[in-house]
Design a protein around this motif. Sequence first.
Motif, PDB file in Angstrom:
ATOM      1  N   LEU A  40     -12.215 -10.387  57.672  1.00 35.83           N
ATOM      2  CA  LEU A  40     -11.636 -11.087  56.534  1.00 35.83           C
ATOM      3  C   LEU A  40     -11.400 -10.101  55.401  1.00 35.83           C
ATOM      4  O   LEU A  40     -12.321  -9.424  54.949  1.00 35.83           O
ATOM      5  CB  LEU A  40     -12.572 -12.207  56.078  1.00 35.83           C
ATOM      6  N   LEU A  41     -10.160  -9.996  54.965  1.00 36.73           N
ATOM      7  CA  LEU A  41      -9.810  -9.076  53.888  1.00 36.73           C
ATOM      8  C   LEU A  41      -9.897  -9.715  52.516  1.00 36.73           C
ATOM      9  O   LEU A  41     -10.301  -9.087  51.549  1.00 36.73           O
ATOM     10  CB  LEU A  41      -8.375  -8.562  54.084  1.00 36.73           C
ATOM     11  N   LEU A  42      -9.492 -10.975  52.425  1.00 36.48           N
ATOM     12  CA  LEU A  42      -9.301 -11.557  51.101  1.00 36.48           C
ATOM     13  C   LEU A  42      -9.386 -13.067  51.150  1.00 36.48           C
ATOM     14  O   LEU A  42      -8.878 -13.693  52.078  1.00 36.48           O
ATOM     15  CB  LEU A  42      -7.915 -11.147  50.577  1.00 36.48           C
ATOM     16  N   GLU A  43     -10.063 -13.643  50.169  1.00 32.96           N
ATOM     17  CA  GLU A  43      -9.973 -15.065  49.883  1.00 32.96           C
ATOM     18  C   GLU A  43      -9.365 -15.193  48.492  1.00 32.96           C
ATOM     19  O   GLU A  43      -9.976 -14.813  47.505  1.00 32.96           O
ATOM     20  CB  GLU A  43     -11.342 -15.725  49.947  1.00 32.96           C
ATOM     21  N   ASP A  44      -8.163 -15.709  48.439  1.00 31.14           N
ATOM     22  CA  ASP A  44      -7.361 -15.733  47.216  1.00 31.14           C
ATOM     23  C   ASP A  44      -7.369 -17.159  46.657  1.00 31.14           C
ATOM     24  O   ASP A  44      -6.645 -18.032  47.149  1.00 31.14           O
ATOM     25  CB  ASP A  44      -5.931 -15.295  47.572  1.00 31.14           C
ATOM     26  N   PRO A  45      -8.173 -17.454  45.622  1.00 34.70           N
ATOM     27  CA  PRO A  45      -8.309 -18.830  45.134  1.00 34.70           C
ATOM     28  C   PRO A  45      -6.987 -19.382  44.612  1.00 34.70           C
ATOM     29  O   PRO A  45      -6.166 -18.670  44.037  1.00 34.70           O
ATOM     30  CB  PRO A  45      -9.326 -18.694  43.993  1.00 34.70           C
ATOM     31  N   LEU A  46      -6.808 -20.688  44.818  1.00 31.63           N
ATOM     32  CA  LEU A  46      -5.632 -21.372  44.292  1.00 31.63           C
ATOM     33  C   LEU A  46      -5.931 -21.882  42.888  1.00 31.63           C
ATOM     34  O   LEU A  46      -6.957 -22.524  42.646  1.00 31.63           O
ATOM     35  CB  LEU A  46      -5.256 -22.542  45.201  1.00 31.63           C
ATOM     36  N   LEU A  47      -5.032 -21.591  41.965  1.00 38.53           N
ATOM     37  CA  LEU A  47      -5.143 -22.033  40.580  1.00 38.53           C
ATOM     38  C   LEU A  47      -3.972 -22.938  40.241  1.00 38.53           C
ATOM     39  O   LEU A  47      -2.919 -22.895  40.880  1.00 38.53           O
ATOM     40  CB  LEU A  47      -5.161 -20.831  39.630  1.00 38.53           C
ATOM     41  N   LEU A  48      -4.159 -23.759  39.221  1.00 37.57           N
ATOM     42  CA  LEU A  48      -3.107 -24.667  38.785  1.00 37.57           C
ATOM     43  C   LEU A  48      -2.174 -23.952  37.809  1.00 37.57           C
ATOM     44  O   LEU A  48      -2.615 -23.423  36.782  1.00 37.57           O
ATOM     45  CB  LEU A  48      -3.725 -25.890  38.103  1.00 37.57           C
ATOM     46  N   ALA A  49      -0.892 -23.923  38.151  1.00 38.88           N
ATOM     47  CA  ALA A  49       0.134 -23.368  37.258  1.00 38.88           C
ATOM     48  C   ALA A  49       1.031 -24.512  36.808  1.00 38.88           C
ATOM     49  O   ALA A  49       1.537 -25.277  37.633  1.00 38.88           O
ATOM     50  CB  ALA A  49       0.958 -22.310  37.997  1.00 38.88           C
ATOM     51  N   MET A  50       1.216 -24.640  35.515  1.00 37.21           N
ATOM     52  CA  MET A  50       2.018 -25.742  34.971  1.00 37.21           C
ATOM     53  C   MET A  50       2.892 -25.236  33.826  1.00 37.21           C
ATOM     54  O   MET A  50       2.633 -24.167  33.247  1.00 37.21           O
ATOM     55  CB  MET A  50       1.105 -26.866  34.476  1.00 37.21           C
ATOM     56  N   PRO A  51       3.935 -25.985  33.472  1.00 45.29           N
ATOM     57  CA  PRO A  51       4.757 -25.581  32.330  1.00 45.29           C
ATOM     58  C   PRO A  51       3.910 -25.549  31.058  1.00 45.29           C
ATOM     59  O   PRO A  51       3.078 -26.439  30.832  1.00 45.29           O
ATOM     60  CB  PRO A  51       5.822 -26.683  32.259  1.00 45.29           C
ATOM     61  N   SER A  52       4.106 -24.554  30.245  1.00 43.52           N
ATOM     62  CA  SER A  52       3.336 -24.457  29.007  1.00 43.52           C
ATOM     63  C   SER A  52       3.609 -25.622  28.074  1.00 43.52           C
ATOM     64  O   SER A  52       2.808 -25.921  27.174  1.00 43.52           O
ATOM     65  CB  SER A  52       3.655 -23.133  28.297  1.00 43.52           C
ATOM     66  N   SER A  53       4.735 -26.295  28.276  1.00 44.11           N
ATOM     67  CA  SER A  53       5.086 -27.454  27.452  1.00 44.11           C
ATOM     68  C   SER A  53       4.448 -28.748  27.944  1.00 44.11           C
ATOM     69  O   SER A  53       4.574 -29.798  27.301  1.00 44.11           O
ATOM     70  CB  SER A  53       6.611 -27.629  27.438  1.00 44.11           C
ATOM     71  N   HIS A  54       3.750 -28.702  29.065  1.00 47.59           N
ATOM     72  CA  HIS A  54       3.164 -29.909  29.643  1.00 47.59           C
ATOM     73  C   HIS A  54       2.008 -30.404  28.765  1.00 47.59           C
ATOM     74  O   HIS A  54       1.239 -29.600  28.225  1.00 47.59           O
ATOM     75  CB  HIS A  54       2.651 -29.612  31.060  1.00 47.59           C
ATOM     76  N   PRO A  55       1.851 -31.720  28.599  1.00 48.32           N
ATOM     77  CA  PRO A  55       0.759 -32.249  27.776  1.00 48.32           C
ATOM     78  C   PRO A  55      -0.623 -31.803  28.215  1.00 48.32           C
ATOM     79  O   PRO A  55      -1.545 -31.701  27.389  1.00 48.32           O
ATOM     80  CB  PRO A  55       0.918 -33.774  27.940  1.00 48.32           C
ATOM     81  N   LEU A  56      -0.809 -31.497  29.502  1.00 46.24           N
ATOM     82  CA  LEU A  56      -2.120 -31.062  29.987  1.00 46.24           C
ATOM     83  C   LEU A  56      -2.403 -29.590  29.692  1.00 46.24           C
ATOM     84  O   LEU A  56      -3.539 -29.139  29.862  1.00 46.24           O
ATOM     85  CB  LEU A  56      -2.233 -31.300  31.496  1.00 46.24           C
TER      86      LEU A  56
END
Length: 313
Positions: free
Chosen positions: A163-179
Motif C-alpha cells: 500500500l502506497l497511499l491512503e488519500d482521504p476524501l474531503l468536501l469541496a464546495m463553492p465558496s459562495s455556498h451557505p455551508l
Amino acid sequence: MLDLRQLRYFVAVAEEEHVGRAADRLHISQSPLSRQIAQLEKNLGLTLFERSQQRLRLTSDGRVFLTEATALLRHADRLENLGRRLGRGEEGGLCVGYVGDAMHTGILPQALRVLHDERPGIHVALYDLTAAQQFEGLRQRSLDIALVPEAPPEADPDLRSALLLEDPLLLAMPSSHPLAGRGEILPEDLDGQPWIAIENSQQPAWRDDFVAACAAAGFTPDIRLEAPEPLTALGLAASGLGMALVQESMLRGDTPGVTVRELPWFQKSVRLWAAWHQIDLRPVVTSFRATVLNTENVADVAHDADVADEPVR
C-alpha cells in the motif's frame, strides 16, 4: 501457431470495418488482405466477420478475439522493444502500468524524476490500464510494476504488493455556498444538496457505490453533474455548480472559488497500491520498485523495499 502478421491484418480490418480502407492503412492491396483474413478464420475454425457489400462487422466471437489479439500485439511490441534494447547492451528500459491517481498524487512523477537523475538513459513506457489489465501484464512480464487502486487477489501466487497511499476524501464546495462559513458540517446539512460525482472508469458501478457511501454516512446526494476526474470537479465547484468529495492530494494550496472542509464522520479514502511480480529479472526493476516504495508520499503503512517477499493486503 498464430501468425502475428495475420493478427495485425485482422485488427486493422476490425477497426476500419472495411477491407479497402484497411488495405490502404497497411499499404497492401485488397486481395492478399482478404486472403489472409480468410486463412486466419480457416485456421481458427471461427467466423470473425459478418460480411455485406457495404462493410464488415465483427461477430460476437470476433469482438472477443479482437480484445485478446490487441493485447497480444501490444505485448509483442513491448517484447520486441525490450529485445532491441538488450541487444544494444542496455538494461531493457521499464514498462510501468498506472492509474490516474498515481499521477496527480505525485508518486509516479517523483519516482520517474529520481530514475531520470540516476539513469538518464533509461527508456520508460507508461501504460494507462485498468487494475485487471495491469495484473495480467505483470503475470505475462509485459509490465515491470503496476500502480493500481487495489491489491492483487489474495490467492495469486506470483504477484506481490504494498500500500502506497491512503488519500482521504474531503468536501469541496463553492465558496459562495451557505455551508462554506460553517465550522462544523453534519450529514443532514448535505442531504439533498447539488453534487458533482467523480467518475471512476476502473469501477463500472461507481455511481451506485458513491450513492451508497453517502447514504451510509447519513445523507442523500442530488447528483447534478458527473465529472471525468477530480480537477474537473473542482472547476465545476468553483463555478458554483455543486459540491464534491475530492482527494486531499488534489487540494494542495488554495483553489479560487472553492472552500474545503474535513468531514470527521466520513472516513473514506482513495487507495493506491504498488504491485509487482515476485521474481525480478533485472536489477533496474528492483531499483525502481524501491524508489516507488520510498517516495515522499508513501503512507506509513507501506513497507519499505525489503518486504518484497511478503504482500501487504
